[in-house]
Design an enzyme around this catalytic site. Structure first.
Site, mmCIF file in Angstrom:
data_model
loop_
_atom_site.group_PDB
_atom_site.id
_atom_site.type_symbol
_atom_site.label_atom_id
_atom_site.label_comp_id
_atom_site.label_asym_id
_atom_site.label_seq_id
_atom_site.Cartn_x
_atom_site.Cartn_y
_atom_site.Cartn_z
ATOM 1 N N GLU A 107 11.756 -19.015 -24.876
ATOM 2 C CA GLU A 107 12.782 -18.673 -23.884
ATOM 3 C C GLU A 107 12.193 -17.775 -22.806
ATOM 4 O O GLU A 107 11.290 -16.987 -23.082
ATOM 5 C CB GLU A 107 13.911 -17.890 -24.571
ATOM 6 C CG GLU A 107 15.037 -18.727 -25.124
ATOM 7 C CD GLU A 107 16.078 -19.094 -24.061
ATOM 8 O OE1 GLU A 107 15.769 -18.997 -22.851
ATOM 9 O OE2 GLU A 107 17.181 -19.472 -24.454
ATOM 10 N N ASP A 108 12.761 -17.845 -21.609
ATOM 11 C CA ASP A 108 12.327 -16.905 -20.572
ATOM 12 C C ASP A 108 12.871 -15.507 -20.835
ATOM 13 O O ASP A 108 12.140 -14.526 -20.821
ATOM 14 C CB ASP A 108 12.709 -17.394 -19.164
ATOM 15 C CG ASP A 108 14.204 -17.681 -18.990
ATOM 16 O OD1 ASP A 108 14.969 -17.642 -19.980
ATOM 17 O OD2 ASP A 108 14.622 -17.959 -17.852
ATOM 18 N N ASP A 111 19.496 -12.474 -22.501
ATOM 19 C CA ASP A 111 20.350 -11.563 -21.733
ATOM 20 C C ASP A 111 21.636 -11.330 -22.543
ATOM 21 O O ASP A 111 21.640 -10.526 -23.472
ATOM 22 C CB ASP A 111 20.588 -12.226 -20.371
ATOM 23 C CG ASP A 111 21.337 -11.363 -19.382
ATOM 24 O OD1 ASP A 111 21.068 -10.166 -19.290
ATOM 25 O OD2 ASP A 111 22.201 -11.913 -18.663
ATOM 26 N N PHE A 161 18.075 -7.274 -12.520
ATOM 27 C CA PHE A 161 17.901 -8.709 -12.319
ATOM 28 C C PHE A 161 16.486 -8.978 -11.825
ATOM 29 O O PHE A 161 16.091 -8.521 -10.761
ATOM 30 C CB PHE A 161 18.922 -9.259 -11.328
ATOM 31 C CG PHE A 161 18.965 -10.752 -11.358
ATOM 32 C CD1 PHE A 161 19.689 -11.411 -12.333
ATOM 33 C CD2 PHE A 161 18.237 -11.505 -10.439
ATOM 34 C CE1 PHE A 161 19.703 -12.793 -12.396
ATOM 35 C CE2 PHE A 161 18.248 -12.903 -10.500
ATOM 36 C CZ PHE A 161 18.985 -13.531 -11.478
ATOM 37 N N ARG A 174 10.525 -18.824 -8.786
ATOM 38 C CA ARG A 174 9.970 -19.133 -10.115
ATOM 39 C C ARG A 174 8.449 -19.145 -10.115
ATOM 40 O O ARG A 174 7.818 -18.889 -11.131
ATOM 41 C CB ARG A 174 10.458 -20.517 -10.592
ATOM 42 C CG ARG A 174 11.942 -20.592 -10.884
ATOM 43 C CD ARG A 174 12.240 -21.882 -11.637
ATOM 44 N NE ARG A 174 13.650 -22.255 -11.588
ATOM 45 C CZ ARG A 174 14.584 -21.811 -12.410
ATOM 46 N NH1 ARG A 174 14.259 -20.978 -13.362
ATOM 47 N NH2 ARG A 174 15.835 -22.201 -12.288
#
Ligand code: IMP
Ligand code: MG
Length: 190
Positions: A107-108, A111, A161, A174
């Site tokens: 996973e990136d 959250d 963020f 990205r």
């Protein structure tokens, strides 16, 4: 410095440099390699789009006795803004038969935990894996709504963020090799 870099440099604060990220991935790769050394044919599943860069670098640092199988799914819970929609969508969830296999989800970022919970539950139900673990490039524990924790984490970060190294703001940034914070974005989508 090109014009483009100058524009980016004025808007993005670096959180982790490309060098810091690569150094951490070498450590993560060593940890995962030790744990999976003698595991038979593990399957690594990257969650698109955010995990592209992380997965590409991580798998090159996993050295085990058997070969890895690499698969991808595409999940999303964010719209184009910085707040989660609260619903997990699965625009691409086409996996081969990986029943009873050892699965490592890449996973990136974790959250709220909604995406991770959705996908881990899905894999458990569909494939009854021999083992199921998750590695996340980033973890924002202070944002958690659903209690789910990565087995391996690149970096724990505060509630900000971030963009770059696979992570986007409204589908942009990205490609950056470093992790940054967008300065001057008010949280509204485009
Ligand atoms: P969760 O379902 O709330 O845990 O959100 C997971 C997804 O939200 C990640 O896979 C990212 O695509 C996105 N996301 C969460 N935080 C950030 C961030 O700081 N920057 C970019 N994307 C984020
Ligand atoms: Mg995203």
């Amino acid at each position: 410095m090109t014009d483009n870099q100058q524009v980016l440099a004025t808007k993005i604060n670096t959180i982790y440099s490309a060098q810091q990220i690569q150094a951490r991935i070498v450590e993560l790769g060593a940890e995962i390699s030790a744990d999976y050394k003698n595991v038979e044919a593990p399957v690594v599943i990257g969650v698109l789009k955010g995990a592209i860069l992380f997965l590409a670098d991580l798998v090159r640092n996993i050295k085990i006795n058997d070969a890895l199988q690499v698969e991808f799914v595409r999940l999303s819970s964010y719209g184009s803004a910085t707040e989660s929609s609260g619903r997990v969508q699965a625009p691409y969830l086409d996996l081969p038969n990986i029943c009873q296999r050892h699965i490592l989800v890449v996973e990136d970022i974790v959250d709220s935990g909604r995406t991770a919970k959705f996908f881990l539950d899905y894999l458990r139900e569909q494939f009854d894996p021999a083992s199921l673990k998750m590695v996340a490039f980033l973890d924002k524990p202070s944002r958690r709504v659903i209690p789910v924790n990565p087995d391996y984490t690149g970096f724990k970060i505060n509630d900000l963020f971030v963009i770059g190294y696979g992570l986007d703001y409204a589908e942009k940034y990205r490609e950056l090799p470093y992790l940054g914070e967008l300065v001057g974005v008010d949280g509204e989508g485009e």
